[in-house]
Design an enzyme around this catalytic site. Structure first.
Site, PDB file in Angstrom:
ATOM      1  N   LYS A  45     -22.253  -1.766   0.201  1.00 28.22           N
ATOM      2  CA  LYS A  45     -23.306  -2.783   0.289  1.00 28.22           C
ATOM      3  C   LYS A  45     -22.705  -4.155   0.581  1.00 28.22           C
ATOM      4  O   LYS A  45     -23.246  -4.930   1.381  1.00 28.22           O
ATOM      5  CB  LYS A  45     -24.074  -2.813  -1.035  1.00 28.22           C
ATOM      6  CG  LYS A  45     -25.413  -3.549  -0.972  1.00 28.22           C
ATOM      7  CD  LYS A  45     -26.421  -2.760  -0.157  1.00 28.22           C
ATOM      8  CE  LYS A  45     -27.781  -3.412  -0.152  1.00 28.22           C
ATOM      9  NZ  LYS A  45     -28.595  -3.073  -1.316  1.00 28.22           N
TER      10      LYS A  45
ATOM     11  N   TYR B  56      -5.126 -25.903  -4.867  1.00 25.16           N
ATOM     12  CA  TYR B  56      -4.988 -25.618  -6.290  1.00 25.16           C
ATOM     13  C   TYR B  56      -4.535 -26.891  -6.994  1.00 25.16           C
ATOM     14  O   TYR B  56      -5.011 -27.965  -6.680  1.00 25.16           O
ATOM     15  CB  TYR B  56      -4.038 -24.420  -6.489  1.00 25.16           C
ATOM     16  CG  TYR B  56      -4.182 -23.758  -7.836  1.00 25.16           C
ATOM     17  CD1 TYR B  56      -5.424 -23.356  -8.312  1.00 25.16           C
ATOM     18  CD2 TYR B  56      -3.069 -23.547  -8.638  1.00 25.16           C
ATOM     19  CE1 TYR B  56      -5.569 -22.770  -9.556  1.00 25.16           C
ATOM     20  CE2 TYR B  56      -3.201 -22.952  -9.885  1.00 25.16           C
ATOM     21  CZ  TYR B  56      -4.455 -22.568 -10.342  1.00 25.16           C
ATOM     22  OH  TYR B  56      -4.586 -21.985 -11.569  1.00 25.16           O
TER      23      TYR B  56
END
Length: 392
Positions: free
Chosen positions: A92, A37
């Protein structure tokens, strides 16, 4: 079936859904934090600003698919809305990860206007390497897919259409090979020309089917019928060379193949008996097929396939979409074209080419050979047809 439903409900409650996000890099020290970060992350941002292609090397974009729905045509449930469709989209995403190691995120969009839906998906597409459209009702799904693909330079693939067509084509090629029948010499009747049916029809035409009769709830489709959608009208003009008229029973007389993606119970034993000797019957309505396998077999069918896992020859989309996307992503394809879909169907067919039997014309949904074979074939077809940006 009620036991399966109850156990599934309990599983979902216990886990509060089926997917989560995990970090690929450690965040254990201050140095880890600085690299993953701020301040270190500023440098990959600058690299992508200078060269957008760097996003494929510096982020998860190249292996990330959005699974997108409006919830208007979910499984056998119909129009249940985007929120109720979320468990299916999560499922899915699980299949993408399990079968192909492709990361996927469910995006359930509360919008029914096609243009606004397209605009919403297009605006977030920058995060993804591909878009898997799912459970969107016809004919809206055709317009959405076309417009999204025109706007985006990443693959847009409506699995209910093309994934189903790929797997059906693979199973049919093996069934016909078992009988020694060329598709070009077969009469094929299809019932149900919605999202899946229209794409199956298109693929069969590309595979060389010359005698294809399409039926809907009103009988044999007539291109002059004002009730047809534009796509149905186009397909009606390309099919039925013998100008068959009437209903499903009339269309099936003497036919070698029936493909159903329609409604449970509409195919009778008498209809199967009226077909040519040793017919092929793909009855894929879910959860109740157009005819149950034991009825079709007793009426003379040689090969029977359904969409259900409790019968042989399950036509299951998870044989298609994981490998198709894996192959397309591996070469940063701009789209998934017909040549790539045909390559996927042939790859699925070939996985069990030496093992084909009446109750095994399609690989098992869990066969580990399928995804690598499909991915390789799709990537090669993408390179061959000029839609790949790399060679893998």
């Amino acid at each position: 079936m009620s036991d399966v439903y109850q156990r599934s409900l309990e599983l979902h409650r216990a886990h509060r859904g089926k997917i989560s996000v995990e970090s690929r890099v450690p965040i254990e020290t201050r140095e880890d934090l600085a690299l993953a970060y701020t301040p270190g992350v500023a440098e990959p941002c600058r690299a992508i600003e200078a060269d957008p292609a760097e996003a494929y090397r510096l982020t998860s974009k190249g292996n990330m698919v959005a699974v997108v729905t409006d919830g208007s045509a979910v499984l056998g449930l119909g129009d249940i809305g985007p929120l109720a469709a979320l468990p299916v989209m999560e499922g899915k995403c699980c299949l993408f990860k399990h079968f192909a190691q492709v990361d996927a995120v469910p995006l359930c969009v509360d919008e029914r206007d096609p243009d606004r839906f397209v605009d919403a998906v297009a605006k977030v597409s920058v995060s993804f390497g591909g878009i898997n459209l799912e459970d969107i009702a016809a004919p809206r799904c055709f317009e959405i897919e076309r417009k999204l693909q025109e706007r985006l330079d990443i693959p847009v693939f409506h699995d209910d259409q093309h994934g189903t067509a790929v797997v059906v084509a693979a199973a049919l090629m093996n069934a016909l090979e078992l009988l020694g029948r060329p598709l070009e010499d077969c009469r094929v009747v299809m019932n149900g020309i919605g999202a899946a049916g229209s794409s199956i029809a298109e693929m069969l035409i590309h595979l060389g089917c010359r005698d294809l009769v399409l039926c809907d709830r009103y009988g044999v489709m007539d291109r002059d019928d004002p009730r047809l959608s534009d796509r149905q009208r186009e397909l009606a003009g390309l099919t039925n060379p013998r100008r068959v008229k009437g209903g499903l029973a009339e269309a099936l007389s003497g036919a070698q193949v029936f493909i159903g993606v329609s409604k449970g119970g509409i195919l009778t034993r008498e209809m199967v008996s009226s077909m040519a000797k040793d017919p092929i019957v793909f009855a894929m309505a879910n959860p109740v097929p157009e005819i149950f396998p034991e009825e079709a077999l007793s009426a003379g069918a040689f090969v029977v396939a359904t969409g259900r896992s409790d019968f042989p020859n399950q036509v299951n989309n998870c044989l298609g979409f994981p490998g198709i996307f894996k192959g397309a992503l591996s070469v940063r394809a701009r789209e998934i074209n017909m040549e790539m879909k045909l390559a996927a169907a042939r790859a699925i067919r070939d996985v069990i080419a030496s093992e084909v039997e009446r109750d095994r014309v399609i690989p098992d949904a869990l066969d580990p050979r399928v995804v690598p074979a499909v991915a390789r074939a799709v990537a090669e077809a993408a390179v061959r047809t000029g839609v790949a940006r790399t060679i893998g």
